[in-house]
Design an enzyme around this catalytic site. Structure first.
Site, PDB file in Angstrom:
ATOM      1  N   ASP A 106       0.830  -1.203   0.000  1.00 18.84           N
ATOM      2  CA  ASP A 106       0.000   0.000   0.000  1.00 18.84           C
ATOM      3  C   ASP A 106       0.865   1.253   0.000  1.00 18.84           C
ATOM      4  O   ASP A 106       2.028   1.239   0.420  1.00 18.84           O
ATOM      5  CB  ASP A 106      -0.961   0.011   1.185  1.00 18.84           C
ATOM      6  CG  ASP A 106      -0.252  -0.006   2.534  1.00 18.84           C
ATOM      7  OD1 ASP A 106       0.716  -0.775   2.676  1.00 18.84           O
ATOM      8  OD2 ASP A 106      -0.660   0.747   3.448  1.00 18.84           O
ATOM      9  N   GLU A 113       0.044  -0.866   5.913  1.00 21.87           N
ATOM     10  CA  GLU A 113       1.113  -0.295   6.730  1.00 21.87           C
ATOM     11  C   GLU A 113       0.966   1.208   6.851  1.00 21.87           C
ATOM     12  O   GLU A 113       1.254   1.791   7.894  1.00 21.87           O
ATOM     13  CB  GLU A 113       2.478  -0.630   6.127  1.00 21.87           C
ATOM     14  CG  GLU A 113       3.653  -0.406   7.073  1.00 21.87           C
ATOM     15  CD  GLU A 113       4.201   1.017   7.067  1.00 21.87           C
ATOM     16  OE1 GLU A 113       4.969   1.362   7.979  1.00 21.87           O
ATOM     17  OE2 GLU A 113       3.866   1.790   6.139  1.00 21.87           O
TER      18      GLU A 113
END
EC number: 3.5.1.18
Length: 377
Positions: free
Chosen positions: A68, A133
């Site tokens: 991400d 994250e």
């Protein structure tokens, strides 16, 4: 174009803003399956995660990271569309180039090259990859680690591909991180008219001395591995918007980044002592983000330092500075964790970029670490 750069471009072209993965993990999984990795899909909530492993015995070296990325900001301000990456004058532009799709590409190609050279290598190689994250980090690495711990999965060493470098590739590696926790403080007063202060209690005036004392407090001296603990107020909100009204309450948010000299409970006690000393009426909520962790010089650190020296001819500095990462969750397993990745000068910025050749060098460094740990026995 090198395999590392081709893979990096392919990953960056996928708009995987947290918690989206946009097919990045499938791309990595396909490559890992082709070289004998067993894949375990571990989704939680809206978050995609996977754990992949090759080998069944010996020490386990895990490559950890996230697919991400943070939002792009105004795309019109980018010189290259953030999800249409290009290499211009030797520089790779795109969201995630440095944080951290460049590292993911380098990890995959490093392992591909190592396995081609050492198909019967000793030890185990694994990947722990998440798409959560940059966001709440609730259903990502922390959930995977909990599941691995429940079945007593051993991860001996871990390299997190966070962009640790500052001025040149490999100049700094993170062999630890400070702990982090936050407080959300509400101080209560009594609303009233500013012309009649004796009929009101101003929570701004009441809270200010306590916040000032916390800001000026000496929490600890740090130690050989960690700087002193720091306290920062991040937000203060109070008032109705009118200039003639004393507000009824104040909200203040603050954060500690703490060394291994203190823990959450010790800091919490000291904060409450200060608030009580100032006779405040208050509520406080705590958010615990993680304990400090440290990987001392030893087999993993030595292997990484040698690989950096051999590849880019510099000796990296060991550091525990900066923010938190998913390394704090992996360290709970008793794992030695080190962060090593590209230069971090443009992370989360418009026109995020990385020197293209440095990703090829990063792949070489990762491969040499594998050589040092598994091929020189």
């Amino acid at each position: 174009m090198s395999p590392t750069l081709k893979l990096a471009l392919d990953l960056i072209s996928r708009p995987s803003v947290t918690p989206e993965d946009a097919g990045c993990q499938d791309l990595m999984i396909e490559r890992l399956k082709n070289i004998g990795f067993e894949i375990e899909y571990m989704p939680f909530g809206e978050v995609k995660n996977f754990y992949a492993k090759r080998g069944n015995s010996g020490p386990n070296l895990c490559f950890a990271g996230h697919t991400d990325v943070v939002p792009t900001g105004p795309e019109a301000e980018w010189k290259i569309p953030p999800f249409a990456p290009e290499i211009v004058d030797g520089v790779l532009y795109g969201r995630g180039a440095a944080d951290m799709k460049g590292s993911l590409a380098a990890m995959v190609t490093a392992v591909e090259n190592f396995v081609a050279k050492h198909p019967n290598h000793s030890g185990q190689i694994s990947f722990l990859i998440t798409s959560d994250e940059e966001g709440p980090f609730v259903d990502g690495t922390t959930r995977v680690v909990d599941a691995l711990m429940e079945r007593n999965e051993q991860v001996d060493w871990c390299i997190v591909g966070e962009p640790s470098s500052t001025k040149t590739l490999g100049d700094i590696i993170k062999n630890g991180r400070r702990g982090s926790f936050s407080g959300d403080l509400t101080v209560y007063g009594k609303q009233g008219h500013v012309a009649y202060p004796h009929l009101a209690e101003n929570p701004i005036h009441l809270a200010a001395p306590a916040l000032a004392e916390m800001a000026s407090s000496h929490w600890d001296d740090g130690n050989d591995f960690f700087p002193p603990t720091s306290f920062q107020v991040s937000n203060i909100h109070s008032g109705t918007g009118a200039t003639n009204v004393v507000p009824g309450k104040l909200n203040a948010q603050f954060n500690f980044r703490f060394s291994s000299e203190l823990d959450f409970d010790a800091l919490k006690v000291r904060v409450i002592e200060i608030l009580d000393k100032h006779n405040l009426r208050y509520d406080i909520e705590w958010t615990y983000n993680g304990l400090p962790f440290l990987t001392r010089p030893g087999e993993l650190v030595d292997a990484i330092v040698e690989a950096v020296q051999a590849t880019v001819n510099i000796t990296p500095e060991l550091s525990t500075s900066g923010g938190t990462s998913d390394g704090r969750f992996i360290a709970k397993m008793g794992t030695q964790v080190v962060e090593l990745g590209p230069i971090n000068a443009t992370i989360h910025q418009i026109n995020e970029c990385v020197d293209a050749e440095s990703l090829n060098q990063l792949s070489e460094i990762y491969a040499r670490i594998l050589e040092n740990l598994f091929a020189k026995k």
